[in-house]
Design an enzyme around this catalytic site. Structure first.
Site, mmCIF file in Angstrom:
data_model
loop_
_atom_site.group_PDB
_atom_site.id
_atom_site.type_symbol
_atom_site.label_atom_id
_atom_site.label_comp_id
_atom_site.label_asym_id
_atom_site.label_seq_id
_atom_site.Cartn_x
_atom_site.Cartn_y
_atom_site.Cartn_z
ATOM 1 N N HIS A 61 37.692 44.577 37.078
ATOM 2 C CA HIS A 61 37.903 43.367 36.271
ATOM 3 C C HIS A 61 38.755 43.637 35.028
ATOM 4 O O HIS A 61 38.812 44.763 34.525
ATOM 5 C CB HIS A 61 36.544 42.832 35.791
ATOM 6 N N LYS A 71 37.704 48.358 26.011
ATOM 7 C CA LYS A 71 36.256 48.573 26.183
ATOM 8 C C LYS A 71 35.912 50.020 25.868
ATOM 9 O O LYS A 71 36.723 50.921 26.076
ATOM 10 C CB LYS A 71 35.833 48.251 27.628
ATOM 11 N N HIS A 118 38.835 47.495 35.192
ATOM 12 C CA HIS A 118 37.669 48.372 35.007
ATOM 13 C C HIS A 118 36.579 48.041 36.011
ATOM 14 O O HIS A 118 36.316 46.865 36.316
ATOM 15 C CB HIS A 118 37.123 48.211 33.591
ATOM 16 N N TYR A 131 28.627 48.513 27.004
ATOM 17 C CA TYR A 131 30.004 48.641 26.562
ATOM 18 C C TYR A 131 30.331 47.658 25.440
ATOM 19 O O TYR A 131 29.824 46.545 25.394
ATOM 20 C CB TYR A 131 30.997 48.486 27.715
ATOM 21 N N LYS A 166 32.194 37.341 44.573
ATOM 22 C CA LYS A 166 33.412 37.130 43.763
ATOM 23 C C LYS A 166 34.323 38.354 43.836
ATOM 24 O O LYS A 166 35.544 38.228 44.003
ATOM 25 C CB LYS A 166 32.988 36.877 42.301
ATOM 26 N N ASP A 167 33.734 39.541 43.744
ATOM 27 C CA ASP A 167 34.548 40.760 43.720
ATOM 28 C C ASP A 167 35.131 41.077 45.099
ATOM 29 O O ASP A 167 36.186 41.697 45.213
ATOM 30 C CB ASP A 167 33.724 41.943 43.212
HETATM 31 C C1 LIG Z 1 31.385 39.731 31.551
HETATM 32 C C2 LIG Z 1 30.475 38.633 31.064
HETATM 33 C C3 LIG Z 1 29.720 37.880 31.941
HETATM 34 N N1 LIG Z 1 28.903 36.891 31.469
HETATM 35 C C4 LIG Z 1 28.090 36.143 32.449
HETATM 36 C C5 LIG Z 1 28.883 35.462 33.541
HETATM 37 C C6 LIG Z 1 28.001 35.556 34.751
HETATM 38 O O1 LIG Z 1 27.176 34.390 34.860
HETATM 39 C C7 LIG Z 1 27.114 36.766 34.500
HETATM 40 C C8 LIG Z 1 27.506 37.972 35.336
HETATM 41 O O2 LIG Z 1 28.898 38.155 35.145
HETATM 42 P P1 LIG Z 1 29.721 39.061 36.119
HETATM 43 O O3 LIG Z 1 29.236 38.886 37.525
HETATM 44 O O4 LIG Z 1 31.194 38.840 35.837
HETATM 45 O O5 LIG Z 1 29.274 40.528 35.631
HETATM 46 P P2 LIG Z 1 29.985 41.895 36.050
HETATM 47 O O6 LIG Z 1 30.407 41.850 37.495
HETATM 48 O O7 LIG Z 1 29.087 42.971 35.597
HETATM 49 O O8 LIG Z 1 31.332 41.887 35.191
HETATM 50 C C9 LIG Z 1 31.653 42.932 34.307
HETATM 51 O O9 LIG Z 1 31.909 44.040 35.099
HETATM 52 C C10 LIG Z 1 33.002 44.853 34.817
HETATM 53 C C11 LIG Z 1 32.594 46.280 35.135
HETATM 54 C C12 LIG Z 1 33.617 44.739 33.496
HETATM 55 O O10 LIG Z 1 34.251 45.661 32.987
HETATM 56 C C13 LIG Z 1 33.571 43.439 32.808
HETATM 57 O O11 LIG Z 1 33.084 43.618 31.493
HETATM 58 C C14 LIG Z 1 32.777 42.405 33.464
HETATM 59 O O12 LIG Z 1 33.685 41.685 34.259
HETATM 60 O O13 LIG Z 1 27.248 37.083 33.112
HETATM 61 C C15 LIG Z 1 28.804 36.595 30.126
HETATM 62 O O14 LIG Z 1 28.049 35.689 29.715
HETATM 63 N N2 LIG Z 1 29.569 37.322 29.245
HETATM 64 C C16 LIG Z 1 30.401 38.334 29.651
HETATM 65 O O15 LIG Z 1 31.061 38.970 28.796
#
Ligand SMILES: Cc1cn([C@H]2C[C@H](O)[C@@H](COP(=O)(O)OP(=O)(O)O[C@H]3O[C@H](C)C(=O)[C@H](O)[C@H]3O)O2)c(=O)[nH]c1=O
Length: 180
Positions: A61, A71, A118, A131, A166-167
């Site tokens: 991401h 980060k 990342h 982070y 999503k990913d």
């Molecule tokens: C990133 C983020 C997410 N959210 C909420 C949105 C979703 O409802 C929930 C899970 O989000 P997400 O599925 O995007 O989480 P990750 O897959 O861990 O995403 C992260 O994973 C990779 C490793 C990264 O480096 C990024 O910081 C970030 O994209 O948290 C928030 O409220 N604030 C935030 O800053």
């Protein structure tokens, strides 16, 4: 606190001095003075934490400008393989990646500059991934790359990865237009 640099510009691994004793351990997880002197720059405005069990892969991401984030990543518990991909269009190392194992023994950290995608693999259950970010969450600016794109050649350290829907549909490198 020691610093390690890589063949990809601007990426820094931070190796803190860990003070162990009969009670456990102590280390400085952030020092603006020491990190700025090592080339780690940014106005840190948001801290994040995620918990993942073994085999979870989150990423790859980034947030596009003007919401781009540098980060500073580490694990507080467990172990992770952290992976960053250089997506700076003019970089001689565009498309190349660095993979660094982060653990809760050395408490090593990785500075991920703006211009990188990342992601990480949780290598143990209950891996707490922390982070700091230099910009606030901006979902409208989120982008990414497909974690298992053969063109990236990343060994994520697990065979049975758990990846979000999503990913699973993020762009392949060949179809990707970088905003950096
Ligand atoms: C990133 C983020 C997410 N959210 C909420 C949105 C979703 O409802 C929930 C899970 O989000 P997400 O599925 O995007 O989480 P990750 O897959 O861990 O995403 C992260 O994973 C990779 C490793 C990264 O480096 C990024 O910081 C970030 O994209 O948290 C928030 O409220 N604030 C935030 O800053």
């Amino acid at each position: 606190m020691e610093f390690k640099y890589f063949n990809i510009a601007d990426v820094v691994e931070v190796l803190p001095r860990v003070f162990g004793d009969a009670r456990g351990a102590f280390f400085e997880s952030f020092s603006a003075e020491k990190m700025t002197a090592a080339g780690i720059t940014g106005d840190w405005v948001q801290d994040n934490q995620s918990r993942s069990d073994r085999g979870v892969v989150r990423g790859l991401h980034f947030q596009a400008p003007p919401f781009a984030q540098a980060k500073m990543v580490r694990v507080a518990a467990g172990r992770a393989l952290d992976v960053i991909v250089d997506i700076r269009k003019d970089s001689p190392t565009y498309g190349q990646h660095i993979a660094v194992e982060l653990d809760a023994e050395r408490y090593n950290m990785l500075y991920v500059p703006v211009g990188f995608a990342h992601g990480f693999t949780a290598l143990e259950d209950n891996t707490l991934f922390l982070y700091k970010c230099t910009n606030y969450y901006a979902p409208q600016a989120e982008g990414g790359l497909r974690w298992n794109d053969p063109a990236l050649g990343i060994d994520w350290g697990v065979t049975d990865a758990t990846v979000s829907a999503k990913d699973q549909v993020l762009p392949l490198l060949k179809d990707f237009v970088s905003p950096f």
